[in-house]
Write a protein that holds these residues in place. Structure first.
Motif, PDB file in Angstrom:
ATOM      1  N   GLY A   1    -124.902  75.917 -13.951  1.00 14.63           N
ATOM      2  CA  GLY A   1    -126.080  76.754 -13.762  1.00 14.63           C
ATOM      3  C   GLY A   1    -126.962  76.336 -12.605  1.00 14.63           C
ATOM      4  N   SER A   2    -126.474  75.430 -11.777  1.00 16.58           N
ATOM      5  CA  SER A   2    -127.309  74.924 -10.670  1.00 16.58           C
ATOM      6  C   SER A   2    -127.343  75.859  -9.475  1.00 16.58           C
ATOM      7  CB  SER A   2    -126.794  73.554 -10.216  1.00 16.58           C
ATOM      8  OG  SER A   2    -125.464  73.656  -9.726  1.00 16.58           O
ATOM      9  N   GLY A   3    -126.408  76.818  -9.409  1.00 21.20           N
ATOM     10  CA  GLY A   3    -126.368  77.748  -8.286  1.00 21.20           C
ATOM     11  C   GLY A   3    -125.241  77.494  -7.306  1.00 21.20           C
ATOM     12  N   LYS A   4    -124.316  76.592  -7.650  1.00 24.59           N
ATOM     13  CA  LYS A   4    -123.216  76.283  -6.722  1.00 24.59           C
ATOM     14  C   LYS A   4    -122.347  77.505  -6.448  1.00 24.59           C
ATOM     15  CE  LYS A   4    -121.029  72.991  -8.766  1.00 24.59           C
ATOM     16  NZ  LYS A   4    -121.664  73.171 -10.097  1.00 24.59           N
TER      17      LYS A   4
ATOM     18  N   ARG B   1    -120.503  82.014  -2.994  1.00 25.72           N
ATOM     19  CA  ARG B   1    -120.240  83.448  -2.855  1.00 25.72           C
ATOM     20  C   ARG B   1    -121.066  84.046  -1.710  1.00 25.72           C
ATOM     21  NH1 ARG B   1    -117.593  86.312  -6.560  1.00 25.72           N
ATOM     22  NH2 ARG B   1    -118.875  88.142  -6.149  1.00 25.72           N
ATOM     23  N   MET B   2    -122.307  83.620  -1.572  1.00 30.01           N
ATOM     24  CA  MET B   2    -123.113  84.114  -0.446  1.00 30.01           C
ATOM     25  C   MET B   2    -122.556  83.612   0.880  1.00 30.01           C
ATOM     26  SD  MET B   2    -127.091  84.170  -1.700  1.00 30.01           S
ATOM     27  CE  MET B   2    -127.163  82.491  -2.355  1.00 30.01           C
ATOM     28  N   LEU B   3    -122.090  82.384   0.897  1.00 30.44           N
ATOM     29  CA  LEU B   3    -121.502  81.817   2.106  1.00 30.44           C
ATOM     30  C   LEU B   3    -120.308  82.641   2.579  1.00 30.44           C
ATOM     31  CD1 LEU B   3    -121.250  79.440   4.145  1.00 30.44           C
ATOM     32  CD2 LEU B   3    -119.854  78.282   2.432  1.00 30.44           C
TER      33      LEU B   3
ATOM     34  N   THR C   1    -130.965  87.224  -1.153  1.00 27.25           N
ATOM     35  CA  THR C   1    -132.267  87.887  -1.204  1.00 27.25           C
ATOM     36  C   THR C   1    -133.031  87.595   0.084  1.00 27.25           C
ATOM     37  OG1 THR C   1    -132.294  87.639  -3.618  1.00 27.25           O
ATOM     38  CG2 THR C   1    -134.402  88.108  -2.529  1.00 27.25           C
ATOM     39  N   SER C   2    -132.894  86.362   0.564  1.00 25.66           N
ATOM     40  CA  SER C   2    -133.484  85.977   1.844  1.00 25.66           C
ATOM     41  C   SER C   2    -132.749  84.744   2.347  1.00 25.66           C
ATOM     42  CB  SER C   2    -134.977  85.686   1.704  1.00 25.66           C
ATOM     43  OG  SER C   2    -135.208  84.612   0.800  1.00 25.66           O
ATOM     44  N   GLY C   3    -132.987  84.397   3.608  1.00 28.99           N
ATOM     45  CA  GLY C   3    -132.316  83.249   4.195  1.00 28.99           C
ATOM     46  C   GLY C   3    -130.947  83.607   4.747  1.00 28.99           C
ATOM     47  N   THR C   4    -130.264  82.620   5.305  1.00 26.07           N
ATOM     48  CA  THR C   4    -128.973  82.856   5.942  1.00 26.07           C
ATOM     49  C   THR C   4    -127.951  81.800   5.549  1.00 26.07           C
ATOM     50  OG1 THR C   4    -129.621  81.562   7.888  1.00 26.07           O
ATOM     51  CG2 THR C   4    -130.017  83.952   7.955  1.00 26.07           C
ATOM     52  N   ALA C   5    -126.688  82.208   5.594  1.00 26.17           N
ATOM     53  CA  ALA C   5    -125.563  81.294   5.419  1.00 26.17           C
ATOM     54  C   ALA C   5    -124.518  81.687   6.454  1.00 26.17           C
ATOM     55  CB  ALA C   5    -124.988  81.399   4.011  1.00 26.17           C
ATOM     56  N   THR C   6    -124.181  80.770   7.352  1.00 24.71           N
ATOM     57  CA  THR C   6    -123.249  81.097   8.434  1.00 24.71           C
ATOM     58  C   THR C   6    -122.060  80.152   8.455  1.00 24.71           C
ATOM     59  OG1 THR C   6    -124.453  79.725  10.036  1.00 24.71           O
ATOM     60  CG2 THR C   6    -125.096  82.038   9.856  1.00 24.71           C
TER      61      THR C   6
ATOM     62  N   GLY D   1    -111.137  79.628   5.094  1.00 22.03           N
ATOM     63  CA  GLY D   1    -110.261  79.930   3.969  1.00 22.03           C
ATOM     64  C   GLY D   1    -110.908  79.383   2.713  1.00 22.03           C
ATOM     65  N   ALA D   2    -110.766  80.125   1.607  1.00 16.28           N
ATOM     66  CA  ALA D   2    -111.490  79.728   0.404  1.00 16.28           C
ATOM     67  C   ALA D   2    -110.646  79.874  -0.845  1.00 16.28           C
ATOM     68  CB  ALA D   2    -112.759  80.564   0.259  1.00 16.28           C
ATOM     69  N   LEU D   3    -110.887  78.978  -1.774  1.00 16.82           N
ATOM     70  CA  LEU D   3    -110.354  79.070  -3.132  1.00 16.82           C
ATOM     71  C   LEU D   3    -111.550  79.087  -4.072  1.00 16.82           C
ATOM     72  CD1 LEU D   3    -108.181  78.869  -5.377  1.00 16.82           C
ATOM     73  CD2 LEU D   3    -108.379  76.392  -5.187  1.00 16.82           C
ATOM     74  N   LEU D   4    -111.841  80.270  -4.618  1.00 12.90           N
ATOM     75  CA  LEU D   4    -112.919  80.385  -5.597  1.00 12.90           C
ATOM     76  C   LEU D   4    -112.373  80.712  -6.979  1.00 12.90           C
ATOM     77  CD1 LEU D   4    -115.774  82.327  -3.731  1.00 12.90           C
ATOM     78  CD2 LEU D   4    -115.329  79.873  -3.836  1.00 12.90           C
ATOM     79  N   ASP D   5    -111.338  81.526  -7.043  1.00 12.87           N
ATOM     80  CA  ASP D   5    -110.746  81.919  -8.318  1.00 12.87           C
ATOM     81  C   ASP D   5    -109.245  82.069  -8.132  1.00 12.87           C
ATOM     82  OD1 ASP D   5    -110.024  82.889 -10.754  1.00 12.87           O
ATOM     83  OD2 ASP D   5    -111.195  84.740 -10.643  1.00 12.87           O
ATOM     84  N   ALA D   6    -108.495  81.068  -8.571  1.00 10.09           N
ATOM     85  CA  ALA D   6    -107.046  81.076  -8.377  1.00 10.09           C
ATOM     86  C   ALA D   6    -106.361  82.195  -9.163  1.00 10.09           C
ATOM     87  CB  ALA D   6    -106.459  79.723  -8.782  1.00 10.09           C
TER      88      ALA D   6
END
Length: 306
Positions: free
Chosen positions: A37-40, A45-47, A54-59, A76-81
């Motif tokens: 629940g920390s927001g990782k 996902r925003m990255l 909602t605001s700010g940037t991720a590049t 390249g990403a592994l979020l959900d195999a």
């Protein structure tokens, strides 16, 4: 490189990510830690352009991921195999990804061999074990040989050989100048793999520091002392700012003094030392200490629950 600046995500009245700012540099494995629940996951996902901030940037490499003309070559990403068509074979899953992203067909065989799926490449993914599915997910992340690799719980379902393999793979990618950003709850693996840590709690940044620096910030190291004259030495090291804890006969632990200071005092008094060992907290102990106030769900002990 990954750059996050004042990144915020709100869902109604709930703030999942609250003004995060950090940079993930190439050449090192960076661990991304935080309690449940920390927001990782929301941050990752925003990255990757899956959720809008909602605001700010991720590049990624200077641009929002979705604005790159060749996003898979950038990250390249592994979020959900499990996000794979179960009726396809591993080979055809990767082939479809390659065909739609401009990756050469020859690269499919390379990543299949890299992740150890050669023997099952022509089998349907629906019959894969958790570990095999995880390897396929990693193959997908590496398919375009990206500059940035983002992995969420990459050791999930892997056997000991597989854990060692992914550990060495991440180190190798970093050694070749890639940006490696890995989220995990396995502190023992992060201690062995990561060189730098981004730690968050309740959506906010707690630490952006080297692994060694994070451990040192959690608590003071202690010194284990063993001597046939423990009682006499105990009196020599006790004093203001020093804590002495008896552990066993002839053995105690000291905080507030260095090993050198204890050794010098023992030598000056002619006291023999049979052990003088620096005891440092583990990464897990440091994590528990520094995120104590950021845990969303607190478990009760058996006695408290009654």
């Amino acid at each position: 490189m990954i750059e996050v600046h004042e990144l915020t995500k709100r869902y109604g009245d709930k703030t999942a990510v609250d003004g995060l700012t950090f940079t993930v540099k190439p050449g090192v494995v960076t661990g991304f830690l935080g309690p449940n629940g920390s927001g990782k996951s929301t941050t990752m996902r925003m990255l990757l352009g899956l959720d809008a901030p909602t605001s700010g940037t991720a590049t990624v490499n200077g641009r929002p991921y979705a604005e790159h003309p060749d996003p898979m070559f950038q990250a390249g990403a592994l979020l959900d195999a499990k996000a794979v068509h179960t009726g396809r074979t591993a080979y055809h899953h990767l082939l479809a990804l390659a065909a739609t992203t401009g990756v050469p067909k020859s690269r499919v065989g390379e990543v299949i061999d890299l992740v150890g799926l050669h023997e099952v490449a022509r089998k349907r993914v629906g019959g894969f074990s958790l570990g095999m599915g995880q390897r396929l997910g990693i193959a997908s992340a590496l398919l375009a040989d990206p500059e940035v690799v983002v992995l969420d719980e990459p050791t999930n379902g892997l056997d000991p050989e597989g854990v060692l393999w992914i550990r060495n793979l991440m180190r190798d990618l970093a050694s070749r100048g890639r940006t490696v950003f890995v989220s995990s709850h396995l502190m023992s693996e992060m201690a062995l793999t990561a060189e730098h840590l981004i730690v968050i709690g309740k959506g906010r940044l707690i630490a952006d520091v080297s692994v060694s620096g994070f451990i040192e910030s959690a608590s003071n190291e202690s010194i284990r002392v063993r001597s046939p004259h423990a009682n006499e030495l105990h009196d020599l090291v006790a004093g203001p700012g020093t804590t002495v804890l008896s552990v066993d006969r002839g053995l105690f632990e000291v905080t507030g003094l260095s090993a050198e200071e204890i050794g010098d005092r023992a030598a000056a008094a002619g006291i023999a030392l049979h052990e003088l060992t620096v005891i440092r907290p583990s990464l897990e102990e440091a994590f528990m200490e520094l995120t104590r106030d950021a845990v969303e769900y607190q478990s009760a002990t058996i006695g408290e629950a009654r």
